[in-house]
Design a protein around this motif. Structure first.
Motif, mmCIF file in Angstrom:
data_model
loop_
_atom_site.group_PDB
_atom_site.id
_atom_site.type_symbol
_atom_site.label_atom_id
_atom_site.label_comp_id
_atom_site.label_asym_id
_atom_site.label_seq_id
_atom_site.Cartn_x
_atom_site.Cartn_y
_atom_site.Cartn_z
ATOM 1 N N LEU A 181 0.849 -1.203 0.000
ATOM 2 C CA LEU A 181 0.000 0.000 0.000
ATOM 3 C C LEU A 181 0.881 1.248 0.000
ATOM 4 N N SER A 182 0.675 2.105 -1.005
ATOM 5 C CA SER A 182 1.380 3.384 -1.048
ATOM 6 C C SER A 182 0.472 4.469 -0.494
ATOM 7 N N THR A 183 1.113 5.478 0.102
ATOM 8 C CA THR A 183 0.345 6.596 0.653
ATOM 9 C C THR A 183 0.841 7.900 0.051
ATOM 10 N N SER A 185 -1.182 12.060 -0.728
ATOM 11 C CA SER A 185 -2.310 12.777 -1.329
ATOM 12 C C SER A 185 -1.965 13.329 -2.699
ATOM 13 N N GLU A 186 -0.659 13.327 -3.022
ATOM 14 C CA GLU A 186 -0.229 13.846 -4.324
ATOM 15 C C GLU A 186 -0.261 12.775 -5.413
ATOM 16 N N LEU A 187 -0.592 11.539 -5.037
ATOM 17 C CA LEU A 187 -0.451 10.432 -5.995
ATOM 18 C C LEU A 187 -1.660 10.288 -6.908
ATOM 19 N N VAL A 188 -1.368 9.940 -8.152
ATOM 20 C CA VAL A 188 -2.382 9.734 -9.182
ATOM 21 C C VAL A 188 -2.015 8.429 -9.888
ATOM 22 N N GLN A 198 0.632 17.136 -8.602
ATOM 23 C CA GLN A 198 0.428 15.690 -8.462
ATOM 24 C C GLN A 198 1.541 14.928 -9.165
ATOM 25 N N ILE A 199 1.758 13.684 -8.738
ATOM 26 C CA ILE A 199 2.710 12.814 -9.438
ATOM 27 C C ILE A 199 2.068 11.440 -9.625
ATOM 28 N N TYR A 200 2.559 10.744 -10.605
ATOM 29 C CA TYR A 200 2.081 9.380 -10.805
ATOM 30 C C TYR A 200 2.688 8.456 -9.759
ATOM 31 N N GLU A 201 1.867 7.567 -9.268
ATOM 32 C CA GLU A 201 2.293 6.586 -8.267
ATOM 33 C C GLU A 201 3.218 5.565 -8.921
ATOM 34 N N SER A 202 4.343 5.278 -8.294
ATOM 35 C CA SER A 202 5.230 4.256 -8.862
ATOM 36 C C SER A 202 5.741 3.253 -7.832
ATOM 37 N N ASN A 203 5.732 3.603 -6.550
ATOM 38 C CA ASN A 203 6.301 2.679 -5.557
ATOM 39 C C ASN A 203 5.508 1.382 -5.441
ATOM 40 N N GLY A 204 4.184 1.512 -5.546
ATOM 41 C CA GLY A 204 3.349 0.318 -5.367
ATOM 42 C C GLY A 204 3.709 -0.751 -6.381
ATOM 43 N N THR A 247 4.266 -0.836 3.409
ATOM 44 C CA THR A 247 3.763 0.475 2.985
ATOM 45 C C THR A 247 4.914 1.322 2.453
ATOM 46 N N SER A 248 4.565 2.357 1.709
ATOM 47 C CA SER A 248 5.572 3.357 1.344
ATOM 48 C C SER A 248 5.002 4.741 1.584
ATOM 49 N N GLY A 249 5.899 5.630 2.021
ATOM 50 C CA GLY A 249 5.539 7.017 2.265
ATOM 51 C C GLY A 249 5.050 7.226 3.689
ATOM 52 N N GLY A 250 5.012 8.519 4.077
ATOM 53 C CA GLY A 250 4.398 8.872 5.350
ATOM 54 C C GLY A 250 5.113 8.389 6.589
ATOM 55 N N VAL A 251 6.460 8.314 6.540
ATOM 56 C CA VAL A 251 7.176 7.840 7.730
ATOM 57 C C VAL A 251 8.238 8.822 8.215
ATOM 58 N N SER A 252 8.370 9.993 7.537
ATOM 59 C CA SER A 252 9.497 10.833 7.953
ATOM 60 C C SER A 252 9.059 11.898 8.948
ATOM 61 N N ALA A 253 9.731 13.041 8.919
ATOM 62 C CA ALA A 253 9.610 13.976 10.040
ATOM 63 C C ALA A 253 8.585 15.082 9.809
ATOM 64 N N TYR A 256 1.532 15.423 8.371
ATOM 65 C CA TYR A 256 0.778 14.519 7.488
ATOM 66 C C TYR A 256 1.539 13.224 7.198
ATOM 67 N N GLU A 257 2.229 12.702 8.202
ATOM 68 C CA GLU A 257 2.945 11.431 8.002
ATOM 69 C C GLU A 257 1.978 10.310 8.365
ATOM 70 N N VAL A 258 1.198 9.907 7.374
ATOM 71 C CA VAL A 258 0.015 9.094 7.647
ATOM 72 C C VAL A 258 0.349 7.722 8.224
ATOM 73 N N LEU A 294 8.138 1.696 4.602
ATOM 74 C CA LEU A 294 9.298 2.238 3.885
ATOM 75 C C LEU A 294 9.065 3.704 3.572
ATOM 76 N N PRO A 295 10.148 4.460 3.418
ATOM 77 C CA PRO A 295 9.991 5.863 3.032
ATOM 78 C C PRO A 295 9.432 5.976 1.607
ATOM 79 N N GLY A 296 8.901 7.136 1.277
ATOM 80 C CA GLY A 296 8.192 7.306 0.013
ATOM 81 C C GLY A 296 9.041 7.648 -1.184
ATOM 82 N N ASN A 297 10.179 8.290 -0.943
ATOM 83 C CA ASN A 297 11.016 8.621 -2.096
ATOM 84 C C ASN A 297 11.316 7.349 -2.867
ATOM 85 N N PRO A 298 11.092 7.368 -4.171
ATOM 86 C CA PRO A 298 11.204 6.117 -4.929
ATOM 87 C C PRO A 298 12.538 5.400 -4.778
ATOM 88 N N VAL A 299 13.627 6.126 -4.755
ATOM 89 C CA VAL A 299 14.916 5.457 -4.626
ATOM 90 C C VAL A 299 15.079 4.901 -3.207
HETATM 91 P P1 AMP Z 1 6.965 10.785 1.823
HETATM 92 O O1 AMP Z 1 7.866 9.715 2.352
HETATM 93 O O2 AMP Z 1 5.546 10.368 1.849
HETATM 94 O O3 AMP Z 1 7.218 12.073 2.496
HETATM 95 O O4 AMP Z 1 7.331 10.966 0.303
HETATM 96 C C1 AMP Z 1 8.622 11.392 -0.069
HETATM 97 C C2 AMP Z 1 8.667 11.711 -1.548
HETATM 98 O O5 AMP Z 1 8.378 10.558 -2.303
HETATM 99 C C3 AMP Z 1 7.671 12.730 -2.009
HETATM 100 O O6 AMP Z 1 8.302 13.521 -2.995
HETATM 101 C C4 AMP Z 1 6.554 11.912 -2.568
HETATM 102 O O7 AMP Z 1 5.815 12.619 -3.528
HETATM 103 C C5 AMP Z 1 7.281 10.759 -3.179
HETATM 104 N N1 AMP Z 1 6.434 9.577 -3.163
HETATM 105 C C6 AMP Z 1 5.834 9.075 -2.059
HETATM 106 N N2 AMP Z 1 5.126 7.972 -2.363
HETATM 107 C C7 AMP Z 1 5.286 7.773 -3.683
HETATM 108 C C8 AMP Z 1 4.814 6.778 -4.577
HETATM 109 N N3 AMP Z 1 4.022 5.795 -4.167
HETATM 110 N N4 AMP Z 1 5.180 6.848 -5.860
HETATM 111 C C9 AMP Z 1 5.999 7.841 -6.276
HETATM 112 N N5 AMP Z 1 6.494 8.794 -5.477
HETATM 113 C C10 AMP Z 1 6.139 8.784 -4.186
#
Ligand code: AMP
Ligand code: MG
Length: 399
Positions: A181-183, A185-188, A198-204, A247-253, A256-258, A294-299
């Motif tokens: 599950l990716s998190t 609000s900017e994801l499409v 907005q950005i396209y979702e890629s981590n999932g 999960t990815s995203g929403g774990v940093s400082a 809105y770190e869901v 996991l953190p959200g940044n794709p790398v």
């Molecule tokens: P976050 O860990 O949620 O703060 O996200 C860190 C960065 O990764 C932000 O630039 C997000 O837009 C990007 N990001 C988070 N989740 C995704 C995702 N599923 N796909 C692509 N980029 C993401």
């Protein structure tokens, strides 16, 4: 005082401990490709199961053809698959096919090329010693032999052996089931229109396919916005069916770190690991189910998957080797690395051109395109802050 950073090895052990080991079950043999055999495999029958012909030709008694050329009457035809074969009478031949059972009394086969191919009578042109072109029962495998040890990875050759021994199913550790599950609000979703911001979702996609590539089963949920209620609503119905929530995203400082907000105080710990990229991580157990956040940044997400999740998934299936192949290579350019953190740079390694690895893309954790052309990670240890061109580094293959 900020909390000290957790070491990479420490977090690897934490994640592996959470995922644990999958139970053993017997799966149909055709579904076992790539899985690990959980028990020693003992041969219940010999291989070959019976004495049989290694050639298309004529089963004879060697002493009847000692004076070859000789002509003998052909008493029977023995195709492969015949289960009741008449004994060979002295002074006769049986026409026999490859894999067909040797008749009692016969001790050699003369291949058809050395005969006139007759069906009533046959001219046998060559004498042969006893045993010629006969495949003896148990020549290959004796009953009770240990043919495959527990821990063996089951590829086509191992499955073929098990099949030849008559196993319809094999005991293996089952594939872990992972909810992805990716998190954000900017994801499409790819294919949908993209608004500014907005950005396209890629981590999932990366995580679900990474899980499958490692041998696990992945269920990819549609990503959720940074909303705790939406997050809970998305995962809760699936918790009973999975071994791991990833999960990815929403774990940093930030605000809105869901993922952090949804799990903090509920069995999942959020911490910083001494690595770059991928510092912020979460791990624990929510309602009894292992969670790795996991953190959200794709790398960061991909490197974290490589370093923490993939080895844990492989270990859960019983693989003895869970790390990627590594090699030493000379880095093509000078570069820097933060003190006190293991740095993972994306690299292009070419063994043919003198074992040189070239960093691709910068250290930035948003640089997705470099990942797609990298074939390895360059691992720079915590205590190394500068590398000169030509320095030796450790690389981990990504393929
Ligand atoms: P976050 O860990 O949620 O703060 O996200 C860190 C960065 O990764 C932000 O630039 C997000 O837009 C990007 N990001 C988070 N989740 C995704 C995702 N599923 N796909 C692509 N980029 C993401
Ligand atoms: Mg986010």
């Amino acid at each position: 005082m900020p909390k000290p950073l957790a070491g990479v090895a420490e977090h690897q052990a934490r994640v592996a401990g959470l995922v644990g080991i999958m139970p053993v079950l017997v799966l149909p043999i055709a579904d076992c490709l790539g899985l690990v055999l959980a028990e020693d495999l003992i041969a219940p029958i010999p291989l070959p199961p019976f004495d049989n012909s290694a050639m298309d030709g004529y089963a004879v008694r060697a002493r009847d053809v000692a004076e070859a050329p000789v002509t003998l009457p052909v008493a029977q035809d023995i195709p492969a698959g015949m289960t009741e074969v008449a004994p060979l009478e002295a002074g006769t031949a049986h026409r026999i096919m490859t894999g067909a059972p040797m008749p009692a009394g016969a001790d050699a086969v003369i291949q058809v090329e050395h005969t006139d191919g007759g069906t009533e009578r046959v001219l046998l042109r060559t004498a042969v010693p006893a045993g010629t072109h006969v495949r003896r029962a148990a020549d290959d495998v004796a009953v009770g032999a240990l043919v495959l040890r527990a821990g063996r990875v089951l590829g086509p050759a191992q499955l073929a052996l098990a099949g030849a021994l008559g196993f319809g199913g094999l005991p293996v550790r089952r594939r872990p089931k992972v909810l992805v599950l990716s998190t954000g609000s900017e994801l499409v979703g790819p294919g949908e229109p993209l608004l500014p911001g907005q950005i396209y979702e890629s981590n999932g996609l990366m995580l679900a396919t990474g899980v499958r590539e490692a041998g696990g089963e992945a269920e990819l949920l549609r990503f959720v916005p940074d909303d705790v209620a939406a997050f809970h609503a998305a995962i809760e119905p699936h918790l009973a069916d999975v071994d791991l929530v990833l999960t990815s995203g929403g774990v940093s400082a930030g605000a809105y770190e869901v993922v952090k907000d949804a799990f903090t105080g509920r069995g999942v710990e959020f911490l910083k690991v001494a690595m770059q990229p991928g510092g912020p991580q979460g791990a624990g157990r929510y309602q009894g189910v292992a969670v790795v956040a996991l953190p959200g940044n794709p790398v960061s997400a991909q490197v974290s998957f490589e370093v923490f999740v993939r080895p844990a998934l492989l270990a859960s299936m019983g693989f003895a080797v869970v790390g990627r192949r590594t090699a030493r290579a000379r880095i093509s350019t000078s570069t820097t690395s933060p003190a006190g953190r293991t740095q993972y740079r994306r690299g292009a390694y070419d063994a043919e051109s003198g074992e040189v690895v070239t960093p691709v893309g910068g250290p930035g954790s948003h640089l997705l395109s470099a990942l797609a052309i990298a074939n390895c990670l360059i691992e720079v240890p915590e205590d190394v802050t500068e590398l000169a061109a030509g320095d030796l580094v450790t690389i981990r293959y990504l393929e």
